[in-house]
Scaffold this motif. Structure first.
Motif, PDB file in Angstrom:
ATOM      1  N   VAL A  80     -15.115  -6.413   6.289  1.00 20.71           N
ATOM      2  CA  VAL A  80     -13.993  -7.355   6.375  1.00 20.71           C
ATOM      3  C   VAL A  80     -13.590  -7.835   4.979  1.00 20.71           C
ATOM      4  CG1 VAL A  80     -15.209  -9.557   6.734  1.00 20.71           C
ATOM      5  CG2 VAL A  80     -13.014  -9.174   7.817  1.00 20.71           C
ATOM      6  N   CYS A  81     -14.566  -7.959   4.081  1.00 19.97           N
ATOM      7  CA  CYS A  81     -14.227  -8.339   2.702  1.00 19.97           C
ATOM      8  C   CYS A  81     -13.364  -7.268   2.046  1.00 19.97           C
ATOM      9  CB  CYS A  81     -15.499  -8.539   1.885  1.00 19.97           C
ATOM     10  SG  CYS A  81     -16.469  -9.973   2.368  1.00 19.97           S
ATOM     11  N   GLU A  82     -13.710  -6.014   2.280  1.00 22.59           N
ATOM     12  CA  GLU A  82     -12.924  -4.921   1.692  1.00 22.59           C
ATOM     13  C   GLU A  82     -11.568  -4.784   2.366  1.00 22.59           C
ATOM     14  OE1 GLU A  82     -11.905  -1.613  -0.711  1.00 22.59           O
ATOM     15  OE2 GLU A  82     -13.155  -3.381  -0.970  1.00 22.59           O
ATOM     16  N   MET A  83     -11.528  -4.938   3.672  1.00 25.05           N
ATOM     17  CA  MET A  83     -10.270  -4.778   4.417  1.00 25.05           C
ATOM     18  C   MET A  83      -9.208  -5.762   3.921  1.00 25.05           C
ATOM     19  SD  MET A  83      -9.136  -2.899   6.852  1.00 25.05           S
ATOM     20  CE  MET A  83      -7.632  -2.807   7.762  1.00 25.05           C
ATOM     21  N   HIS A  84      -9.635  -6.967   3.603  1.00 23.05           N
ATOM     22  CA  HIS A  84      -8.698  -7.997   3.150  1.00 23.05           C
ATOM     23  C   HIS A  84      -8.691  -8.134   1.627  1.00 23.05           C
ATOM     24  CE1 HIS A  84      -7.814  -9.270   7.232  1.00 23.05           C
ATOM     25  NE2 HIS A  84      -9.097  -9.103   7.489  1.00 23.05           N
ATOM     26  N   ASP A  85      -9.394  -7.226   0.957  1.00 24.38           N
ATOM     27  CA  ASP A  85      -9.445  -7.205  -0.512  1.00 24.38           C
ATOM     28  C   ASP A  85      -9.915  -8.543  -1.088  1.00 24.38           C
ATOM     29  OD1 ASP A  85      -9.275  -5.880  -2.915  1.00 24.38           O
ATOM     30  OD2 ASP A  85      -7.151  -6.311  -3.218  1.00 24.38           O
ATOM     31  N   HIS A  86     -10.979  -9.070  -0.523  1.00 24.68           N
ATOM     32  CA  HIS A  86     -11.499 -10.371  -0.957  1.00 24.68           C
ATOM     33  C   HIS A  86     -12.843 -10.256  -1.659  1.00 24.68           C
ATOM     34  CE1 HIS A  86      -8.861 -12.803   2.050  1.00 24.68           C
ATOM     35  NE2 HIS A  86      -8.175 -12.278   1.073  1.00 24.68           N
ATOM     36  N   HIS A  87     -13.160  -9.084  -2.180  1.00 22.09           N
ATOM     37  CA  HIS A  87     -14.370  -8.974  -2.981  1.00 22.09           C
ATOM     38  C   HIS A  87     -14.144  -9.710  -4.289  1.00 22.09           C
ATOM     39  CE1 HIS A  87     -16.771  -6.372  -0.495  1.00 22.09           C
ATOM     40  NE2 HIS A  87     -15.757  -5.539  -0.347  1.00 22.09           N
ATOM     41  N   ILE A  88     -15.208 -10.119  -4.910  1.00 22.18           N
ATOM     42  CA  ILE A  88     -15.107 -10.860  -6.165  1.00 22.18           C
ATOM     43  C   ILE A  88     -14.560  -9.941  -7.245  1.00 22.18           C
ATOM     44  CG2 ILE A  88     -16.423 -12.005  -7.977  1.00 22.18           C
ATOM     45  CD1 ILE A  88     -18.364 -12.924  -5.806  1.00 22.18           C
ATOM     46  N   LYS A  89     -13.555 -10.435  -7.943  1.00 19.42           N
ATOM     47  CA  LYS A  89     -12.949  -9.687  -9.047  1.00 19.42           C
ATOM     48  C   LYS A  89     -12.929 -10.581 -10.276  1.00 19.42           C
ATOM     49  CE  LYS A  89      -9.790  -7.004  -6.228  1.00 19.42           C
ATOM     50  NZ  LYS A  89      -8.393  -6.665  -5.980  1.00 19.42           N
ATOM     51  N   VAL A  90     -13.133  -9.957 -11.421  1.00 20.16           N
ATOM     52  CA  VAL A  90     -13.029 -10.680 -12.688  1.00 20.16           C
ATOM     53  C   VAL A  90     -11.710 -10.264 -13.315  1.00 20.16           C
ATOM     54  CG1 VAL A  90     -14.084 -11.100 -14.934  1.00 20.16           C
ATOM     55  CG2 VAL A  90     -15.532 -10.695 -12.934  1.00 20.16           C
ATOM     56  N   ASP A  91     -10.759 -11.179 -13.298  1.00 23.35           N
ATOM     57  CA  ASP A  91      -9.417 -10.875 -13.784  1.00 23.35           C
ATOM     58  C   ASP A  91      -9.205 -11.233 -15.249  1.00 23.35           C
ATOM     59  OD1 ASP A  91      -8.734  -9.970 -11.286  1.00 23.35           O
ATOM     60  OD2 ASP A  91      -7.913 -11.884 -10.634  1.00 23.35           O
ATOM     61  N   ALA A  92     -10.249 -11.628 -15.950  1.00 20.54           N
ATOM     62  CA  ALA A  92     -10.088 -12.065 -17.332  1.00 20.54           C
ATOM     63  C   ALA A  92      -9.546 -10.951 -18.219  1.00 20.54           C
ATOM     64  CB  ALA A  92     -11.426 -12.552 -17.882  1.00 20.54           C
ATOM     65  N   LEU A  93      -9.881  -9.708 -17.923  1.00 14.84           N
ATOM     66  CA  LEU A  93      -9.434  -8.598 -18.764  1.00 14.84           C
ATOM     67  C   LEU A  93      -8.125  -7.983 -18.304  1.00 14.84           C
ATOM     68  CD1 LEU A  93     -12.890  -6.852 -19.242  1.00 14.84           C
ATOM     69  CD2 LEU A  93     -11.744  -8.437 -20.791  1.00 14.84           C
ATOM     70  N   THR A  94      -7.639  -8.390 -17.143  1.00 14.72           N
ATOM     71  CA  THR A  94      -6.436  -7.749 -16.610  1.00 14.72           C
ATOM     72  C   THR A  94      -5.241  -8.694 -16.514  1.00 14.72           C
ATOM     73  OG1 THR A  94      -7.121  -8.232 -14.342  1.00 14.72           O
ATOM     74  CG2 THR A  94      -7.794  -6.104 -15.269  1.00 14.72           C
ATOM     75  N   THR A  95      -5.350  -9.887 -17.048  1.00 10.21           N
ATOM     76  CA  THR A  95      -4.243 -10.848 -16.941  1.00 10.21           C
ATOM     77  C   THR A  95      -3.003 -10.370 -17.694  1.00 10.21           C
ATOM     78  OG1 THR A  95      -5.152 -12.083 -18.799  1.00 10.21           O
ATOM     79  CG2 THR A  95      -5.713 -12.858 -16.587  1.00 10.21           C
ATOM     80  N   TRP A  96      -3.170  -9.567 -18.711  1.00  9.25           N
ATOM     81  CA  TRP A  96      -2.045  -9.072 -19.501  1.00  9.25           C
ATOM     82  C   TRP A  96      -1.423  -7.815 -18.906  1.00  9.25           C
ATOM     83  CZ3 TRP A  96      -2.737  -4.120 -21.253  1.00  9.25           C
ATOM     84  CH2 TRP A  96      -4.043  -3.632 -21.239  1.00  9.25           C
ATOM     85  N   MET A  97      -2.092  -7.226 -17.902  1.00 12.99           N
ATOM     86  CA  MET A  97      -1.598  -5.963 -17.342  1.00 12.99           C
ATOM     87  C   MET A  97      -0.497  -6.199 -16.321  1.00 12.99           C
ATOM     88  SD  MET A  97      -5.141  -3.846 -16.814  1.00 12.99           S
ATOM     89  CE  MET A  97      -4.312  -2.331 -16.386  1.00 12.99           C
ATOM     90  N   SER A  98       0.318  -5.168 -16.151  1.00 11.53           N
ATOM     91  CA  SER A  98       1.369  -5.237 -15.142  1.00 11.53           C
ATOM     92  C   SER A  98       0.746  -5.088 -13.749  1.00 11.53           C
ATOM     93  CB  SER A  98       2.385  -4.105 -15.357  1.00 11.53           C
ATOM     94  OG  SER A  98       1.775  -2.850 -15.089  1.00 11.53           O
ATOM     95  N   GLY A  99       1.561  -5.339 -12.729  1.00 11.83           N
ATOM     96  CA  GLY A  99       1.092  -5.186 -11.350  1.00 11.83           C
ATOM     97  C   GLY A  99       0.679  -3.758 -11.045  1.00 11.83           C
ATOM     98  N   ARG A 100       1.444  -2.809 -11.590  1.00 10.57           N
ATOM     99  CA  ARG A 100       1.106  -1.400 -11.365  1.00 10.57           C
ATOM    100  C   ARG A 100      -0.184  -1.022 -12.075  1.00 10.57           C
ATOM    101  NH1 ARG A 100       6.435   2.264 -11.897  1.00 10.57           N
ATOM    102  NH2 ARG A 100       5.406   3.624 -10.403  1.00 10.57           N
ATOM    103  N   GLY A 101      -0.394  -1.575 -13.258  1.00  6.87           N
ATOM    104  CA  GLY A 101      -1.635  -1.299 -14.000  1.00  6.87           C
ATOM    105  C   GLY A 101      -2.854  -1.835 -13.261  1.00  6.87           C
ATOM    106  N   CYS A 102      -2.715  -3.037 -12.738  1.00  5.51           N
ATOM    107  CA  CYS A 102      -3.805  -3.610 -11.929  1.00  5.51           C
ATOM    108  C   CYS A 102      -4.025  -2.784 -10.667  1.00  5.51           C
ATOM    109  CB  CYS A 102      -3.504  -5.053 -11.570  1.00  5.51           C
ATOM    110  SG  CYS A 102      -3.638  -6.194 -12.960  1.00  5.51           S
ATOM    111  N   ALA A 103      -2.947  -2.280 -10.090  1.00  2.00           N
ATOM    112  CA  ALA A 103      -3.070  -1.452  -8.888  1.00  2.00           C
ATOM    113  C   ALA A 103      -3.812  -0.158  -9.195  1.00  2.00           C
ATOM    114  CB  ALA A 103      -1.691  -1.160  -8.301  1.00  2.00           C
ATOM    115  N   VAL A 104      -3.600   0.399 -10.390  1.00  2.00           N
ATOM    116  CA  VAL A 104      -4.330   1.609 -10.775  1.00  2.00           C
ATOM    117  C   VAL A 104      -5.822   1.302 -10.884  1.00  2.00           C
ATOM    118  CG1 VAL A 104      -4.692   3.288 -12.642  1.00  2.00           C
ATOM    119  CG2 VAL A 104      -2.373   2.731 -11.889  1.00  2.00           C
TER     120      VAL A 104
END
Length: 179
Positions: A80-104
């Motif tokens: 259920v965590c994966e289905m709703h994409d609620h696993h813990i993520k560290v976004d500190a390194l991806t804040t500058w990336m575009s939405g498509r870059g994060c999607a990759v």
């Protein structure tokens, strides 16, 4: 002011239809069943503690049951965590990336999780077979070990299916599709 609860838009949770909706219902009910396992473990632990302190009569093998139940119950929450994409993520390194870059990056992460969970499901099935053939039992209660291990297999299979779904969603977002 920072929000404690992030707002989820349609990009994170696209409309679920057909088999995806069925998968969503199955993983949700599977997680609820895992929660019921934990409630039962808490009740058993309370009864055992009260029995131990007041009557010198704890539930025999309560720690074995607790370990087996915790493994089965916690595995049930993963899909259920994966289905709703609620696993813990560290976004500190991806804040500058575009939405498509994060999607990759999400696409790579979901693919790796899908492969790892499929391998874990496969190896767990092999362990169930090995435990059954060797008649392996728990130390105190003599519970056949293949039984609680077998109860974890559906969780890993559902995790693989949920990771495949999230991989497909991330791929669509990486390719620029609107959900």
């Amino acid at each position: 002011m920072a929000e404690l609860i992030p707002e989820f838009d349609s990009v994170v949770a696209p409309a679920r239809k057909g088999i995806v909706r069925l998968l969503d219902h199955v993983v949700t009910w599977w997680a609820l069943a895992g929660g019921c396992v934990f409630v039962a473990l808490v009740v058993m632990s309370i009864i055992s503690i009260i029995g131990r302190k007041l009557f010198s009569a704890p539930i025999e093998g309560d720690m074995e049951l607790l370990m087996m139940g915790a493994a089965v119950g916690s595995a049930a929450f993963l899909p259920v965590c994966e289905m709703h994409d609620h696993h813990i993520k560290v976004d500190a390194l991806t804040t500058w990336m575009s939405g498509r870059g994060c999607a990759v990056l999400d696409m790579v992460a979901h693919m790796l999780l899908m492969l790892a969970s499929a391998a874990i499901a496969w190896r767990t099935i092999l362990y169930v077979i090995e435990c059954h053939e060797n008649m392996e039992v728990s130390a105190l209660l003599l519970v056949p070990m293949w039984q609680p291990v077998l109860l974890m297999v559906p969780s890993f299979v559902l995790l693989t299916a949920a990771a495949l779904y999230r991989l497909l969603v991330s791929t669509q977002l990486a390719l620029g599709a609107k959900s």
